[in-house]
Design a protein around this motif. Sequence first.
Motif, PDB file in Angstrom:
ATOM      1  N   UNK A 524    -114.498-142.376 -84.606  1.00  0.00           N
ATOM      2  CA  UNK A 524    -115.917-142.420 -84.945  1.00  0.00           C
ATOM      3  C   UNK A 524    -116.493-140.992 -85.059  1.00  0.00           C
ATOM      4  N   UNK A 525    -116.143-140.140 -84.088  1.00  0.00           N
ATOM      5  CA  UNK A 525    -116.634-138.759 -84.130  1.00  0.00           C
ATOM      6  C   UNK A 525    -116.055-138.040 -85.345  1.00  0.00           C
ATOM      7  N   UNK A 526    -114.753-138.231 -85.545  1.00  0.00           N
ATOM      8  CA  UNK A 526    -114.081-137.622 -86.691  1.00  0.00           C
ATOM      9  C   UNK A 526    -114.735-138.080 -87.991  1.00  0.00           C
ATOM     10  N   UNK A 527    -115.005-139.385 -88.053  1.00  0.00           N
ATOM     11  CA  UNK A 527    -115.642-139.962 -89.229  1.00  0.00           C
ATOM     12  C   UNK A 527    -117.019-139.339 -89.445  1.00  0.00           C
ATOM     13  N   UNK A 528    -117.737-139.135 -88.313  1.00  0.00           N
ATOM     14  CA  UNK A 528    -119.055-138.516 -88.418  1.00  0.00           C
ATOM     15  C   UNK A 528    -118.962-137.109 -89.003  1.00  0.00           C
ATOM     16  N   UNK A 529    -118.000-136.313 -88.456  1.00  0.00           N
ATOM     17  CA  UNK A 529    -117.836-134.941 -88.942  1.00  0.00           C
ATOM     18  C   UNK A 529    -117.388-134.947 -90.397  1.00  0.00           C
ATOM     19  N   UNK A 530    -116.404-135.823 -90.666  1.00  0.00           N
ATOM     20  CA  UNK A 530    -115.854-135.907 -92.016  1.00  0.00           C
ATOM     21  C   UNK A 530    -116.937-136.293 -93.017  1.00  0.00           C
ATOM     22  N   UNK A 531    -117.689-137.336 -92.671  1.00  0.00           N
ATOM     23  CA  UNK A 531    -118.714-137.759 -93.649  1.00  0.00           C
ATOM     24  C   UNK A 531    -119.719-136.647 -93.838  1.00  0.00           C
ATOM     25  N   UNK A 532    -120.031-135.932 -92.753  1.00  0.00           N
ATOM     26  CA  UNK A 532    -121.006-134.860 -92.921  1.00  0.00           C
ATOM     27  C   UNK A 532    -120.450-133.815 -93.894  1.00  0.00           C
ATOM     28  N   UNK A 533    -119.146-133.479 -93.701  1.00  0.00           N
ATOM     29  CA  UNK A 533    -118.511-132.499 -94.579  1.00  0.00           C
ATOM     30  C   UNK A 533    -118.469-132.979 -96.018  1.00  0.00           C
ATOM     31  N   UNK A 534    -117.972-134.211 -96.185  1.00  0.00           N
ATOM     32  CA  UNK A 534    -117.839-134.758 -97.540  1.00  0.00           C
ATOM     33  C   UNK A 534    -119.211-134.884 -98.185  1.00  0.00           C
ATOM     34  N   UNK A 535    -120.169-135.344 -97.385  1.00  0.00           N
ATOM     35  CA  UNK A 535    -121.509-135.538 -97.933  1.00  0.00           C
ATOM     36  C   UNK A 535    -122.090-134.207 -98.378  1.00  0.00           C
ATOM     37  N   UNK A 536    -121.848-133.167 -97.552  1.00  0.00           N
ATOM     38  CA  UNK A 536    -122.409-131.876 -97.928  1.00  0.00           C
ATOM     39  C   UNK A 536    -121.822-131.424 -99.252  1.00  0.00           C
ATOM     40  N   UNK A 537    -120.532-131.749 -99.427  1.00  0.00           N
ATOM     41  CA  UNK A 537    -119.855-131.285-100.626  1.00  0.00           C
ATOM     42  C   UNK A 537    -120.256-132.103-101.854  1.00  0.00           C
ATOM     43  N   UNK A 538    -120.204-133.425-101.694  1.00  0.00           N
ATOM     44  CA  UNK A 538    -120.375-134.256-102.886  1.00  0.00           C
ATOM     45  C   UNK A 538    -121.789-134.777-103.050  1.00  0.00           C
TER      46      UNK A 538
END
Lengths: 544, 359
Positions: A524-538
């Motif tokens: 869940x934490x990883x997903x949170x970080x990942x989505x934040x990263x991906x969201x920032x990018x895309x």
Amino acid sequence: MLVFMGVIACYLVVALALPLYAILSKSFKNNDGEFVGLANYLEYFNTPSLTYSIQNSLTISIITTLISVTIAFTLAYGLSRSCMRLKGLFKIIALVPILVPSLLPGIALVYLFGRQGLIKELLFGHDIYGPIGIVISEVFFTLPHALIIIMTALSIADARLYEAAQSLNAGKVKTFFTVTLPGARYGLISAGFVVFTLTITDFGAPKVIGGDFNVLATDIYKQVIGQQNFEMGAVVSLILLLPAGVAFTVDRIMQRKQVALLSARAVAYEPKPSTSFDWIMFSWATIVSIFILTILGTCQYAALIKFYPYDLTLSLKNYQFDLMDGGGWESFYNSLELACWTAVIGTVLVFLGAYMVEKGKGFHLGRSLFQFLAMLPMAVPGLVLGLAYIFFFNSPNNPLNFLYHTMAILVISTVTHFYTVAHLTAVTALKQMDPEFESVASSLKTPFYRTFTRITVPVCLPAILDISIYLFVNAMTTVSAVVFLYGPHTSLASVAVLNMDDAGDIAPAAAMGMMIFYTNASVRILHGLLSRGVLRKTQSWRSR
Amino acid sequence: MSQSEPYLKIGNLTKRFGDFTALSDVTLAVFEGEFVCFLGPSGCGKTTLLRAIAGLDIQTYGTVDQAGRDVSSLPPAERDFGIVFQSYALFPNLTIEKNIAYGLENLKQPASKIRDRVAELLQLVGMPEQGKKYPAQLSGGQQQRVALARAIAISPGLLLLDEPLSALDAKVRVKLRHEIKELQRKLGITTIMVTHDQEEALTMADRIVVINNGLIEQVGTPEQIYREPATRFVADFIGSMNFLPATKVSKNKVRIGQLEFSCSDAAGSAEITPDQPVHAAIRPEDILVGDASSNYIDATVDSIEFLGSFVRADLSSPQLDGLILLADFSANRVRSENLSAGSHIRISLPAESLLIYAE
């Protein structure tokens, strides 16, 4: 495009419709496969020890619903309508139970209130094994689900209604009963039915803490695993399907009405600080959080001490799963594998399916049929689905029978079991897209698959990530469908918790349950970080 | 306008949605390079007609011919048009440049050529510096320009505009009206625009197609539509119009109240037989002060409404049996005649402006 839709529709037919038909027909047959009409049902209703479970199930579910919805509503009210501190933390804590199997609160209750429980005096001589234990476990298990629904209902309140009430000199209490409660009523009813369905179909809590108190879900398990009476298992399944189906239908109607309440012109409500009210809400949220953390903390404590209550030194002995029955560490790795496959395959399948339903043109009958099939899994309890899979896939005449006891069937059953919520998430995201994107793209002579990959998927990426984490977490925690389907080499962590608890290895069961919690929390934490990263990018286009 | 074969021919087109007939038996020709507006109230079928031309909603019956090719049953991708929607439908996750290049990338052109074309189009719509931004960072008017650039990027033979200006502020709308028209003239691209805004249609179109209840009411130049509305609906829908119950006396003669007036025989009134009850119609701005024509009456100003450059007056006359006439007078005229509520004036209804419609 039609081909894709056909493939996914076929999947739903094979993974859902046909197994359900198999379980239905099984309930009308005897052990030798001959048609016996209603004989099994007659036998069921003439066996008081079995019919008594109907009353038990209903009682437990209704009491749980009342308690869980009350706690969820008061907590949600505090979170959305007060200015108390630590709102974010309280919300995270309240959502933690989603990350653990429903077996876990039962194990914690054994340590807290069992025969040698830490604080068993608090029960004043009542036995935790039975209805009390089940209800406490189910409240823990259902609270986050109710909270999410009610939070949504409360958050769409229109501030102008409150201003209007104020200008008409309505007091706080009157405003609460004339504005707040009516505004949230569909959310409350919906939450009630969801909690009811979750409780009546849950098998983990009554299995661990139910003692001699039988409910429908444990009856299915006992008939099938204990007595190998598959026909009676099918009969109980269909009886369980009835209240779950009704609750599900009512819930869908309520959800639709809730959406209709949403007005685009509503002005968001901003709570104003009020010392006494904020403190009352803060204390309440603290109490609820302590309840949740105590359950979780007790499990962690149980997992770490050597031999309760005789040797309270800390050790990792209970994590040596390979020394116990239940599948050992392999079952944990199997669970990880299952969760990954479910997340990947399920997300692709669900999103493509939702895309076909939403963006497909013509072929109305086919699309509504597909929509119906996609909604059906929500109404089918996991145990019923699992049993249906035994009947369907284990039948020697079925060419798909090689799937039985493999990882593949576990993935198929889990994807199917959790299909509906994932499908609804995808449909909601797709509905928010401009319907003219496809028209523009075709006028620019772009094939639909290119628009799908370049526009649809990137725009829906947040929803796609949500679907994958939802499927992952549930694949880690689910017991009900897979308990009938795992094989000698495909045992799962959640099933291991069940089996170790059954064998009396409660501490290792708690340890394995905590392994599931660590995994889900980190993912869940990883997903949170990942989505934040991906969201920032895309999704940089989202911010102005 | 060319006298040659029309560029777009719509033949007996009918569209039904279940029991509801959205378009019935529409026949229309559009010539190369023309700017045609479909004008009508909401739900009249104008957007349905546009979507049928695009192939987005295929018609129930009827044909669509484009550039001599029968495209009646072709999907949108096999037709030749660019389209702009009211919502613009810009891809939110792509930059402006990528949005405009979206159709070009399918044509398998070298990247440098695409880049040049995108730069050219950005220049054309007056946004040379904005290519790297995302749609959400632009104003409505700018988004509209990008949608237009994207639609014309692949040089389609036909440009379809579905209420392109409706979502914009009044000022931006007027400015863009002009820009779109300029661009269309420069490119010479055959254009069809759907709108419910008559001002938009009157200022932009070479020809207007007025649609009501799925039927074409009139096709004509803005001037024709305004001056000689073919039907009562058109007369009522475009601009404002006084309608007075009347009786036809003979050709070019109509009786309103107790008086007989000369009237125009345009707008199909020739088919109306004498003694038939009709509606006499005249636009408020066509009513003149004084007895400039033989159609004059004496009237009382009941009230006056100040509307900036002109004044709208409610007029009544005993000779008209208490009917109310709306008349627009210029502000100057009101001052020089010293008109106010209660004034008695002589007004004339010029025969060429007095139209009659069957009841």
